[in-house]
Scaffold this motif. Structure first.
Motif, PDB file in Angstrom:
ATOM      1  N   SER A  93       0.850  -1.188   0.000  1.00 10.89           N
ATOM      2  CA  SER A  93       0.000   0.000   0.000  1.00 10.89           C
ATOM      3  C   SER A  93       0.882   1.232   0.000  1.00 10.89           C
ATOM      4  N   ASP A  94       0.418   2.240  -0.689  1.00  9.13           N
ATOM      5  CA  ASP A  94       1.138   3.518  -0.735  1.00  9.13           C
ATOM      6  C   ASP A  94       0.718   4.450   0.388  1.00  9.13           C
ATOM      7  N   THR A  95      -0.177   3.969   1.239  1.00 13.68           N
ATOM      8  CA  THR A  95      -0.667   4.810   2.334  1.00 13.68           C
ATOM      9  C   THR A  95       0.444   5.069   3.340  1.00 13.68           C
ATOM     10  N   GLU A  96       0.548   6.294   3.850  1.00  8.98           N
ATOM     11  CA  GLU A  96       1.548   6.661   4.855  1.00  8.98           C
ATOM     12  C   GLU A  96       1.231   5.927   6.160  1.00  8.98           C
ATOM     13  N   THR A  97       2.191   5.122   6.619  1.00  9.57           N
ATOM     14  CA  THR A  97       1.953   4.326   7.827  1.00  9.57           C
ATOM     15  C   THR A  97       2.568   4.938   9.080  1.00  9.57           C
ATOM     16  N   SER A  98       3.510   5.866   8.934  1.00  7.37           N
ATOM     17  CA  SER A  98       4.130   6.470  10.118  1.00  7.37           C
ATOM     18  C   SER A  98       3.210   7.517  10.729  1.00  7.37           C
ATOM     19  N   ALA A  99       3.315   7.645  12.024  1.00  7.87           N
ATOM     20  CA  ALA A  99       2.486   8.611  12.731  1.00  7.87           C
ATOM     21  C   ALA A  99       2.899  10.028  12.361  1.00  7.87           C
ATOM     22  N   PRO A 100       1.958  10.928  12.282  1.00 10.22           N
ATOM     23  CA  PRO A 100       2.319  12.315  11.964  1.00 10.22           C
ATOM     24  C   PRO A 100       3.193  12.909  13.054  1.00 10.22           C
ATOM     25  N   ARG A 101       4.191  13.685  12.674  1.00 14.16           N
ATOM     26  CA  ARG A 101       5.124  14.297  13.618  1.00 14.16           C
ATOM     27  C   ARG A 101       4.476  15.517  14.251  1.00 14.16           C
ATOM     28  N   GLU A 102       4.465  15.501  15.578  1.00 11.75           N
ATOM     29  CA  GLU A 102       3.863  16.614  16.300  1.00 11.75           C
ATOM     30  C   GLU A 102       4.723  17.870  16.169  1.00 11.75           C
ATOM     31  N   PRO A 103       4.121  19.032  16.302  1.00 11.63           N
ATOM     32  CA  PRO A 103       4.910  20.275  16.284  1.00 11.63           C
ATOM     33  C   PRO A 103       5.939  20.281  17.414  1.00 11.63           C
ATOM     34  N   LEU A 104       7.003  21.053  17.220  1.00 14.75           N
ATOM     35  CA  LEU A 104       8.089  21.103  18.189  1.00 14.75           C
ATOM     36  C   LEU A 104       7.592  21.500  19.572  1.00 14.75           C
ATOM     37  N   ARG A 105       6.719  22.504  19.638  1.00 17.19           N
ATOM     38  CA  ARG A 105       6.217  22.955  20.940  1.00 17.19           C
ATOM     39  C   ARG A 105       5.472  21.838  21.656  1.00 17.19           C
ATOM     40  N   GLN A 106       4.686  21.063  20.906  1.00 10.82           N
ATOM     41  CA  GLN A 106       3.923  19.966  21.501  1.00 10.82           C
ATOM     42  C   GLN A 106       4.854  18.861  21.984  1.00 10.82           C
ATOM     43  N   ARG A 107       5.908  18.570  21.190  1.00 12.80           N
ATOM     44  CA  ARG A 107       6.842  17.522  21.594  1.00 12.80           C
ATOM     45  C   ARG A 107       7.613  17.912  22.845  1.00 12.80           C
ATOM     46  N   ILE A 108       8.009  19.184  22.950  1.00 15.73           N
ATOM     47  CA  ILE A 108       8.700  19.650  24.154  1.00 15.73           C
ATOM     48  C   ILE A 108       7.790  19.551  25.367  1.00 15.73           C
ATOM     49  N   PHE A 109       6.541  19.968  25.189  1.00 12.80           N
ATOM     50  CA  PHE A 109       5.582  19.890  26.296  1.00 12.80           C
ATOM     51  C   PHE A 109       5.368  18.453  26.745  1.00 12.80           C
ATOM     52  N   ASP A 110       5.203  17.532  25.769  1.00 11.61           N
ATOM     53  CA  ASP A 110       5.008  16.119  26.117  1.00 11.61           C
ATOM     54  C   ASP A 110       6.229  15.554  26.827  1.00 11.61           C
ATOM     55  N   SER A 111       7.424  15.916  26.361  1.00 10.68           N
ATOM     56  CA  SER A 111       8.642  15.401  26.984  1.00 10.68           C
ATOM     57  C   SER A 111       8.761  15.861  28.428  1.00 10.68           C
ATOM     58  N   TRP A 112       8.519  17.150  28.675  1.00  6.09           N
ATOM     59  CA  TRP A 112       8.629  17.655  30.042  1.00  6.09           C
ATOM     60  C   TRP A 112       7.513  17.110  30.927  1.00  6.09           C
ATOM     61  N   SER A 113       6.356  16.875  30.346  1.00  9.16           N
ATOM     62  CA  SER A 113       5.264  16.289  31.132  1.00  9.16           C
ATOM     63  C   SER A 113       5.632  14.889  31.610  1.00  9.16           C
ATOM     64  N   GLN A 114       6.238  14.117  30.706  1.00  9.13           N
ATOM     65  CA  GLN A 114       6.664  12.776  31.096  1.00  9.13           C
ATOM     66  C   GLN A 114       7.753  12.825  32.162  1.00  9.13           C
ATOM     67  N   LYS A 115       8.680  13.777  32.047  1.00  9.43           N
ATOM     68  CA  LYS A 115       9.743  13.896  33.044  1.00  9.43           C
ATOM     69  C   LYS A 115       9.174  14.289  34.405  1.00  9.43           C
ATOM     70  N   ILE A 116       8.209  15.201  34.404  1.00  4.83           N
ATOM     71  CA  ILE A 116       7.600  15.630  35.673  1.00  4.83           C
ATOM     72  C   ILE A 116       6.849  14.470  36.315  1.00  4.83           C
ATOM     73  N   TYR A 117       6.112  13.715  35.480  1.00  2.00           N
ATOM     74  CA  TYR A 117       5.393  12.571  36.027  1.00  2.00           C
ATOM     75  C   TYR A 117       6.368  11.532  36.562  1.00  2.00           C
ATOM     76  N   GLY A 118       7.477  11.319  35.824  1.00  2.00           N
ATOM     77  CA  GLY A 118       8.478  10.371  36.307  1.00  2.00           C
ATOM     78  C   GLY A 118       9.121  10.831  37.601  1.00  2.00           C
ATOM     79  N   ALA A 119       9.366  12.148  37.733  1.00  2.00           N
ATOM     80  CA  ALA A 119       9.934  12.677  38.974  1.00  2.00           C
ATOM     81  C   ALA A 119       8.959  12.494  40.130  1.00  2.00           C
TER      82      ALA A 119
END
Length: 370
Positions: A93-119
């Motif tokens: 299939s020629d359909t795009e199978t990879s997940a869409p890349r989130e904007p940089l601001r969203q990725r930074i927010f998600d990363s810090w959220s995970q770090k805070i939850y881990g802390a």
């Protein structure tokens, strides 16, 4: 039965070129002809499978791929071959199978959220570990016969005695560096004799204990984490609980006590070695005799500088041992966790020691021991 897959080109004037496949088209037999069959040039009208004796999904995939490449039809397929081609030909299939890349601001927010939850999760785990340690200590105090004296002596040897060579060498070299660099700067103001003050105060008050704590974190803290983590993976800790032995009493308390008891001695020893290193450089570079340097240390270094180092040392030992034992007891899953937790033990131990040292500096300044 012929076990070699073959192909041939049949030029027919009525229906165009035919690519005829023959023999077994199985995963075990198509490797030898795969390069050649894909190197066929020119238009092909049909893929003929009438001479194919056996076929599996790999052979069916090759037939479908050739038909797509040459825009040809497949003929002569057996019932099994047709069934396999129906199953595999529609998989591409020629359909795009990879997940869409989130904007940089969203990725930074998600990363810090995970770090805070881990802390947050880590903080709860540390508090729980401290609670278990306090309960185990109370149990040992109520029942002194359960205290592991031999284990404590063994850990005293590992944490303290065997660390003397590396701690001594490190401190001696640090004393040399402080004296040499300090003398170079002080000579600009004609105050090179103050090198004695610099070496004595900074080693007894700060660097002697701090560098020792960092060395113990890298040496003993990592060993605690690796030892306890390996015991967790091999289920030795669970076996101890099964036979009625508390792991906190048998494994953790001796290691923590050893670090608390040996850190003041190692810190004082490191300070002395650093002063000896500074005296050696001063004798060679500044013309200050070795014994005069040591005598001058007693005059210019106030006693509370020594007290400051001795007060901080057991606290640093407690922090380093807690980091090592806690991370070791958190190992679960696979052997990769041992390396990960060992690294975390060293990093968190050194970070906590430096942060506490900053708080101690402010505190002792407020109380007048500056």
């Amino acid at each position: 039965m012929d076990r070699v897959a073959e192909f041939a080109i049949d030029d027919r004037q009525d229906g165009g070129r035919v690519l005829a496949l023959s023999g077994p088209y199985l995963i075990s037999s198509v490797a030898e002809i795969e390069d050649g069959i894909y190197a066929v040039e020119g238009p092909v009208a049909r893929i003929d499978l009438s001479e194919v004796s056996e076929i599996d999904t790999v052979g069916a995939w090759i037939a479908c791929d050739l038909a797509k490449e040459h825009d040809a039809e497949i003929t002569g397929a057996s019932e099994r071959a047709q069934r396999l081609m129906d199953a595999v030909c529609g998989l591409e299939s020629d359909t795009e199978t990879s997940a869409p890349r989130e904007p940089l601001r969203q990725r930074i927010f998600d990363s810090w959220s995970q770090k805070i939850y881990g802390a947050r999760h880590g903080t709860r785990g540390v508090i729980g570990f401290l609670g278990a340690l306090v309960l185990a200590s109370g149990s040992v105090i109520r029942h002194p016969s359960r205290f592991r004296g031999k284990a404590l002596v063994r850990q005293l040897e590992l944490v303290g005695i065997k660390a003397l060579p590396i701690v001594g060498l490190m401190s001696f070299l640090i004393g040399i560096v402080i004296a040499q660099q300090g003398a170079v700067q002080l000579q600009q103001f004609g105050a090179e004799t103050l090198t004695v003050n610099l070496v004595g105060r900074i080693t007894l008050r700060e660097l002697g204990v701090l560098m020792t704590a960092i060395m113990v974190a890298g040496r003993s803290g990592s060993a605690f984490a690796a030892q306890l983590g390996t015991m967790k993976l091999t289920e030795e800790v669970d076996a101890m609980r099964t036979i009625g032995i508390a792991p906190m009493e048998a494994l953790v308390i001796p290691r923590i006590l050893a670090a608390i008891l040996m850190m003041p001695l190692l810190g004082f020893y490191a300070s002395i070695m650093a002063i000896i290193g500074g005296a050696t450089v001063s004798d060679l570079m500044l013309g200050i005799p070795f014994w005069n340097f040591l005598q001058r240390i007693q005059e210019v270094v106030p006693p509370y500088d020594l007290y400051v180092g001795l007060i901080k040392a057991p606290v640093f030992g407690l922090i380093v041992a807690l980091a090592g034992c806690y991370n070791g007891m958190q190992v679960e899953g696979d052997s990769e966790q041992v390396g990960t937790r060992t690294t975390m033990a060293v990093v968190t131990g050194i970070f906590a020691v430096i942060v506490l040292d900053a708080f101690f500096a402010v505190f002792f300044t407020r109380v007048g021991w500056a």
